[in-house]
Each structure stands twice: as structure tokens, then as C-alpha cells.
Enzyme design. Structure first.
Site, PDB file in Angstrom:
ATOM      1  N   GLU A   1     -11.019   1.460 -12.548  1.00  0.00           N
ATOM      2  CA  GLU A   1     -10.903   1.582 -13.995  1.00  0.00           C
ATOM      3  C   GLU A   1     -10.119   2.830 -14.410  1.00  0.00           C
ATOM      4  OE1 GLU A   1     -14.676   3.386 -15.895  1.00  0.00           O
ATOM      5  OE2 GLU A   1     -15.449   2.077 -14.325  1.00  0.00           O
TER       6      GLU A   1
ATOM      7  N   SER B   1       3.966   8.335  -2.626  1.00  0.00           N
ATOM      8  CA  SER B   1       2.869   7.426  -2.955  1.00  0.00           C
ATOM      9  C   SER B   1       1.551   7.991  -2.434  1.00  0.00           C
ATOM     10  CB  SER B   1       3.118   6.040  -2.359  1.00  0.00           C
ATOM     11  OG  SER B   1       3.134   6.104  -0.946  1.00  0.00           O
TER      12      SER B   1
ATOM     13  N   SER C   1       5.458  -6.368   0.230  1.00  0.00           N
ATOM     14  CA  SER C   1       5.115  -6.316   1.648  1.00  0.00           C
ATOM     15  C   SER C   1       5.610  -5.003   2.264  1.00  0.00           C
ATOM     16  CB  SER C   1       5.700  -7.527   2.378  1.00  0.00           C
ATOM     17  OG  SER C   1       5.188  -7.613   3.691  1.00  0.00           O
TER      18      SER C   1
ATOM     19  N   ILE D   1      -9.292  -8.827  -6.707  1.00  0.00           N
ATOM     20  CA  ILE D   1      -8.484  -9.988  -6.320  1.00  0.00           C
ATOM     21  C   ILE D   1      -9.202 -10.872  -5.304  1.00  0.00           C
ATOM     22  CG2 ILE D   1      -6.292  -8.852  -6.840  1.00  0.00           C
ATOM     23  CD1 ILE D   1      -5.909  -8.415  -3.824  1.00  0.00           C
TER      24      ILE D   1
ATOM     25  N   GLY E   1      -1.876   1.612  -8.906  1.00  0.00           N
ATOM     26  CA  GLY E   1      -1.380   2.291  -7.710  1.00  0.00           C
ATOM     27  C   GLY E   1       0.012   2.864  -7.895  1.00  0.00           C
TER      28      GLY E   1
ATOM     29  N   THR F   1       1.957  13.524  13.900  1.00  0.00           N
ATOM     30  CA  THR F   1       1.283  12.767  14.955  1.00  0.00           C
ATOM     31  C   THR F   1       2.024  12.810  16.285  1.00  0.00           C
ATOM     32  OG1 THR F   1       2.377  10.764  14.156  1.00  0.00           O
ATOM     33  CG2 THR F   1       0.145  11.197  13.365  1.00  0.00           C
TER      34      THR F   1
ATOM     35  N   LYS G   1       5.784  -2.704   8.190  1.00  0.00           N
ATOM     36  CA  LYS G   1       4.728  -2.734   9.209  1.00  0.00           C
ATOM     37  C   LYS G   1       4.280  -4.159   9.529  1.00  0.00           C
ATOM     38  CE  LYS G   1       3.073   1.892   8.110  1.00  0.00           C
ATOM     39  NZ  LYS G   1       4.275   2.218   7.323  1.00  0.00           N
TER      40      LYS G   1
ATOM     41  N   HIS H   1      -8.486  -2.755  -9.680  1.00  0.00           N
ATOM     42  CA  HIS H   1      -9.907  -2.680  -9.345  1.00  0.00           C
ATOM     43  C   HIS H   1     -10.510  -1.381  -9.836  1.00  0.00           C
ATOM     44  CE1 HIS H   1     -13.249  -3.256  -6.121  1.00  0.00           C
ATOM     45  NE2 HIS H   1     -13.556  -3.861  -7.248  1.00  0.00           N
TER      46      HIS H   1
END
Length: 625
Positions: A318, A452, A408, A344, A293, A473, A411, A316
Site C-alpha cells: 500500500e 532499482s 522479463s 496477483i 516497484g 561476489t 536471467k 501489493h
């Protein structure tokens, strides 16, 4: 004597000569080229007094600080005004002298004729220089070339000018620098025409299409100020990010990039204690979960610099793990890398990995983080963010890891979303586990990460490229923002500082309005808000807040030795009770979403299930560090 003073003196001498010649010509015209000897004797007095007084008034109006290669109507108007004042003063003075001596020493018409001649001579000389300059310097501007202003007339600016001249379709027409000693000078034929405050005027005057900021050593605060000025012009803004030293040493080319949102944060990035980091990573087996990530991959890049014994890349997907593995193998060929594909949520698989590799330092970045998606799939958020974290943390405890750092989010504070609530439960669990473990458990809490996957900035850029609209938004929505390197450095530094049970928080500066961020990106692309690109408000999505917070009121915060990192006061959480509450979540996973959310609220009472967004704004009181 510096070059600026020499330039001023030369201009003054030229003006004195032109004004004196104007007076002489006025006498010749007045007396039809046959000046009586009585009047002729006063020609030097008239010429010198006119010239000196006019030059003084020019100086008063700062006309010698103007770059006349860029003369405009405004400068010519000021010149005419100065000539009117000097002529009026001399007319009045001459009248007083005439009354005192009883003779007409200098005919009044001499001053009036001189006024017109010297205005034409001096104004014409300035205008002629501009025409010559445009012809000489800008004559090779080809069709398709973009008129470019370079901000920064230092070594970096010189390199940019050279590069633009040789290889690109950007044509440098002028430079800007805040050093007054450089005003009026040239670099490779490109004039320095003002300071940062002159940028809007210069852009308009010279029809500048692109601005390149060539100031790689300037602080983030100063860079933000310059960008704020540039974005009002309508020109596209670009930046030279590399230092001159790196360029000259061949480490980097003169690569100019678009201004990014990172440049708009207005603060310097977090700096870490490299020696302290090196001590706890060097020679250790380090595990990064979620290594494919945005955060996990950057963690892996930075950890690799500190010579771990072995770096375990767990993920997770590949493709993403393969990508970061190949990147690190190319850059660090001697580093022992181990790519691991695992979920995980699979407890036995995680235990097998820990049993085999015995990681000593664990960075847990694997998580479901997309707020609206997790709102619709709460059971999956619990499985990954709660049970997955529990599996990794307990394995670290069982197999004797030295340190465990949880990634963490802000949020997790007074959460209004399933994602935020599951991350808060993960925080609570590792804090409770720390009380019964030899492993040092800590969490790092930070805001939105620019660039990100799934973040708002790439979305905005894509929407701008497609011609809009840019979707926001809510006009009042604000967020804390960090760069990816900042977030990762904080995580690594926290691992070094951890004594067990802490939640580390970065001082992220002031929150940023999402709509302002969108407008900045539009303007920095050289486009106009609501004209070229529309902004469309879509409404707050499920689980979202108008405002994010970084501390609960119960936590408070204390300083660390790092001036940008703070520690939330640990909460008293019993491991057995916390373990029991998480176990109870298994029983509700197959129930409807409302039942699952009610169960989450029992564990995290501050979870605002179905919050009233309008009231949230009224009640919002951010907890300050």
C-alpha cells in the site's frame, strides 16, 4: 585575427623586447658601461639575430601554447633548453663569421652573458605572472572552499562558473575545453588551460579537489571518455545534467550532481517512437501491475504522458502504490488514476478487477526478482512469478485486452536460479497463450536495472558512504546494465511493436564487470581503491551466474525497425501442454526445495540446477545478436 593569435603575437613581441634588452645589458656589463664604437655598431645585429632565433625555437617547443599563469618546473626547463640551443647556434655561427672576416665582431662573452640575463628575464616574467595570477584570481579562496576544475567552456560552463562563484563552496580555479581556439581565454576570470588530455596534469598542478563536467549536450560515448580520464585523477567528479536551454527557460536550476553509473555505460539511451506509442496508449485503459516497484512506477510515469483514458496502478504494497499515486496526481491532475491493492496470486480478485475496469493494455511488472532470496523460497517464486503471471495473462485473454507485455529478464536464459527459471516459464506461458488468444502477448527481456531496489549500485554507494568495504561476489562476474528509463522505454515500445508471441530484447552494449563498476564508483567519489575503500570478495551466491546471456541458442534473433531492439525467434509451445505442466507445479509446492527444483527442470530443461560455477566460465559462449 582571433584572440589566440593576438595573444601569441603579444607574447612574441614581449620576448623580442626582453631578449634585445638582455643583449644590450650584456654589452654594457662586458665593457663596463663604455662600449667601443666598433662593437657598438653590431649591437642591433646581435640583438635581432638572438631574439628572432630564440623566438623561433620557443615556437618549435610550443612555449607560446603554454598558459604561463600555471608555469611549472617542466615549462621552465623547456625554456632554459631553448635558450641553450639558440645560444649554442649563435656561438657557432659567430665563430664561423669570425674566421671568414678575420675579425672578432661580437665577443663570445656577449652570448654567454645574454643567455643568463634573458633566462632570468623571461623565466622571471613568466613566474611573476603566475604569482600575480594566483594572488589576483585565487586570493579570495576561503578556508573550506574546494578547488574545482570545470570541464566545458561553453554556455553551460559559464553558467556553472557563475553559480559556483555565487552560491557554493566550490571555487573554480581553471577550465578545460577541447576547442583550441579557446585556450588561453578566460570566462568570468577563470582561465581555460587545456583540453581533456591535460586534465590529470592540471588536477595535480593546481591541487584540484573536484571536477565538474559541464557538457550536457555531449553524447554518452564522449561523456564516458571524459569520465574515464577524470577518474584517474583522484578528484571527485560531478556533472551538470540539464541543458542550457532548460536552465535559461527556468525549467531547471543549475543543479550539479555526482556522476552516476548511468553516465558510465558509454552509449546513448534508447529512443522511442513517441507517435507510435501515443497511438496505442492514448484514450485506453492501461493496467500496470507492480506499479509501486522501480520498473512499474517508471512505467506509470511515462505512460501518464500519453493521455490514457484511465491508468490502473496495481500493487501489493500500500505504501508504494500510495507514493506513485500522489506523485502522478500532482503532476497530472487531469489524469484518471485508480490505485488498486491486490495480490496477483489471488485469481478471483484479479478477475474481479478485469471485469470492473476492462483494461485494454496490460504491463505486467509484478514479480519476485531477488535471486538469492528466491533460491531459498522457491515455492514463493513459483506462486508469484508463474501462477501470478498466469492469472494476469488469462484475465487479459478472458476480458479482451488488446495487448499484454510481460517484464522479463536475461536471467531467464539458460537459467541457473529459481527466479530465472520461473521467469522463463512465464515467458513460455504467454507465448503459448498467444497462439489461442486475440490478445497480443509479448515479453521484454533486459538486464540489470541501475538504481532499482535491490540492485548492486545503491548497495555499493551505501558501502562507500560507510567507509567500506565494498562487497563483490566474484572478480570475474559481469552483467548487462540498463537505466530505468531505458528499460521502461523498451517495454512501452515493445507494446507498440507487438504482433503476438515475441520476446523483445534490447541491445545493451558490452557487459560490465561488477568489480570495475565498484572501482569506478570509489574513484568517482574521490577515494582510492584498496587504500581508502577496500574491495572484499564474498563468493558467488546461490543461483547466480558469472555471466548473463540474452538469448538461448535455439532462439536466434531478428532485427526490428528500431535499431536497438531485436526479437527472439518464437518457440513452438502448445498452450494445453504448457497449462498442464504449470498445473503440475501445484502438487510440489509443499515439498522440499530439491523436489521443487527438479520439477522446474522438467519444464525448463536448460535450467542448470546446482551448476558448477567454475565450469560455467570455461563453457560460456555468449550468443550474439
Amino acid at each position: 585575427m582571433n584572440s589566440k593569435q593576438k595573444r601569441t603575437i603579444i607574447l612574441i613581441l614581449i620576448d623580442i623586447a626582453l631578449i634585445s634588452l638582455s643583449v644590450l645589458w650584456a654589452y654594457l656589463l662586458r665593457f663596463e658601461y663604455s662600449v667601443p664604437s666598433f662593437y657598438w655598431q653590431f649591437v642591433p645585429y646581435a640583438a635581432l639575430s638572438y631574439a628572432l632565433l630564440t623566438v623561433l625555437i620557443y615556437h618549435w617547443y610550443h612555449l607560446y601554447k603554454k598558459i604561463w599563469a600555471y608555469v611549472s618546473v617542466g615549462e621552465l626547463y623547456t625554456l632554459i633548453k631553448a635558450n641553450v640551443i639558440s645560444t649554442a647556434v649563435l656561438l657557432i655561427t659567430n665563430h664561423i663569421v669570425q674566421i671568414s672576416v678575420g675579425k672578432n665582431i661580437i665577443p663570445r662573452s656577449i652570448f654567454l652573458i645574454s643567455f643568463f640575463i634573458m633566462t632570468l628575464a623571461i623565466g622571471g616574467s613568466r613566474l611573476a605572472w603566475r604569482l600575480f595570477h594566483d594572488r589576483f584570481f585565487l586570493g579570495d579562496l576561503k578556508e573550506g572552499d574546494r578547488r574545482t576544475l570545470v570541464v566545458g567552456a561553453g554556455d553551460a560552463g559559464a553558467l556553472v562558473i557563475k553559480e559556483l562563484r555565487n552560491t557554493t563552496h566550490f571555487y573554480p580555479v581553471a577550465m578545460i575545453d577541447d576547442d583550441p581556439e579557446k585556450l588561453g581565454l578566460e570566462i568570468l576570470g577563470v582561465p581555460i588551460v587545456g583540453n581533456r588530455n591535460d586534465i590529470p596534469r592540471i588536477v595535480k598542478q593546481l591541487k584540484v579537489q573536484d571536477i565538474i563536467i559541464a557538457m550536457p549536450s555531449v553524447s554518452r560515448q564522449e561523456l564516458r571518455k571524459i569520465i574515464d580520464i577524470c577518474k584517474t585523477t583522484g578528484a571527485q567528479v560531478k556533472i551538470l545534467p540539464a541543458s542550457v536551454k532548460d536552465i535559461l527557460e527556468g525549467k531547471l536550476s543549475v543543479k550539479i550532481r555526482d556522476v552516476s553509473v548511468e553516465d558510465l555505460l558509454g552509449r546513448d539511451p534508447v529512443k522511442v517512437d513517441l507517435e507510435e506509442i501515443s497511438d496505442y496508449l492514448k484514450g485506453r485503459v492501461v493496467l500496470v501491475t507492480g506499479a509501486g516497484g522501480s520498473i512499474g512506477s517508471e512505467l506509470s510515469r511515462q505512460i501518464a504522458r500519453f493521455h490514457p483514458k484511465q491508468l490502473l496502478l496495481l500493487g501489493h504494497g500500500e505504501n508504494s502504490i500510495y507514493s506513485i499515486e500522489m506523485e502522478l496526481r500532482n503532476k497530472y491532475p487531469d489524469l484518471e488514476l485508480e490505485p488498486i491493492i491486490a495480490d496477483i496470486q489471488d485469481k478471483s480478485r484479479i478477475e474481479m478487477i478485469f471485469r470492473k475496469y476492462r483494461p485494454q493494455v496490460v504491463f505486467h511488472a509484478a514479480a519476485h526478482k531477488h535471486v538469492p532470496l528466491m533460491e531459498k523460497n522457491p515455492s514463493e517464486a513459483i506462486k508469484n512469478n508463474v501462477f501470478g503471471t498466469k492469472n494476469i495473462a488469462e484475465a487479459a485473454h478472458d476480458f479482451g485486452a488488446e495487448r499484454f507485455v510481460l517484464i522479463s529478464t536475461d536471467k531467464a536464459v539458460n537459467p541457473t536460479s529459481v527466479m530465472g527459471t520461473t521467469k522463463r516459464i512465464a515467458e513460455m506461458f504467454i507465448q503459448s497463450l498467444d497462439k489461442v488468444s486475440q490478445t497480443k502477448f509479448a515479453a521484454v527481456r533486459f538486464g540489470n536495472v541501475l538504481g532499482s531496489r535491490g540492485s548492486v549500485v545503491p548497495l555499493f554507494k551505501k558501502q562507500i558512504e560507510q567507509g567500506g568495504p565494498v562487497t563483490v561476489t566474484h572478480p570475474e562476474m559481469v552483467r548487462f546494465f540498463m537505466t530505468i528509463p531505458e528499460a521502461v522505454q523498451l517495454v512501452i515500445q515493445a507494446g507498440a511493436m507487438a504482433k503476438g508471441g515475441e520476446i523483445f530484447i534490447l541491445d545493451m552494449g558490452n557487459p560490465v564487470k561488477i568489480v570495475d563498476l565498484a572501482k569506478d564508483l570509489i574513484r568517482l567519489s574521490g577515494l582510492r581503491v584498496d587504500e581508502d575503500i577496500k574491495i572484499k570478495y564474498t563468493g558467488i551466491r546461490p543461483g547466480e551466474k558469472l555471466y548473463e546471456e540474452i538469448l538461448t541458442k535455439e532462439e536466434g534473433a531478428r532485427n526490428t525497425k528500431h535499431d536497438r531492439i531485436f526479437i527472439a525467434k518464437p518457440t513452438d509451445i502448445d498452450y494445453a501442454q504448457m497449462n498442464e505442466k504449470i498445473t503440475q507445479l501445484v502438487d510440489v509446492l509443499d515439498n522440499d526445495d530439491d523436489t521443487i527444483k527438479q520439477k522446474l527442470k522438467e519444464i525448463v530443461p536448460t535450467y542448470q540446477y546446482n551448476p558448477l560455477i567454475d565450469k560455467q566460465k570455461e563453457k560460456y559462449e555468449p550468443v550474439k545478436i
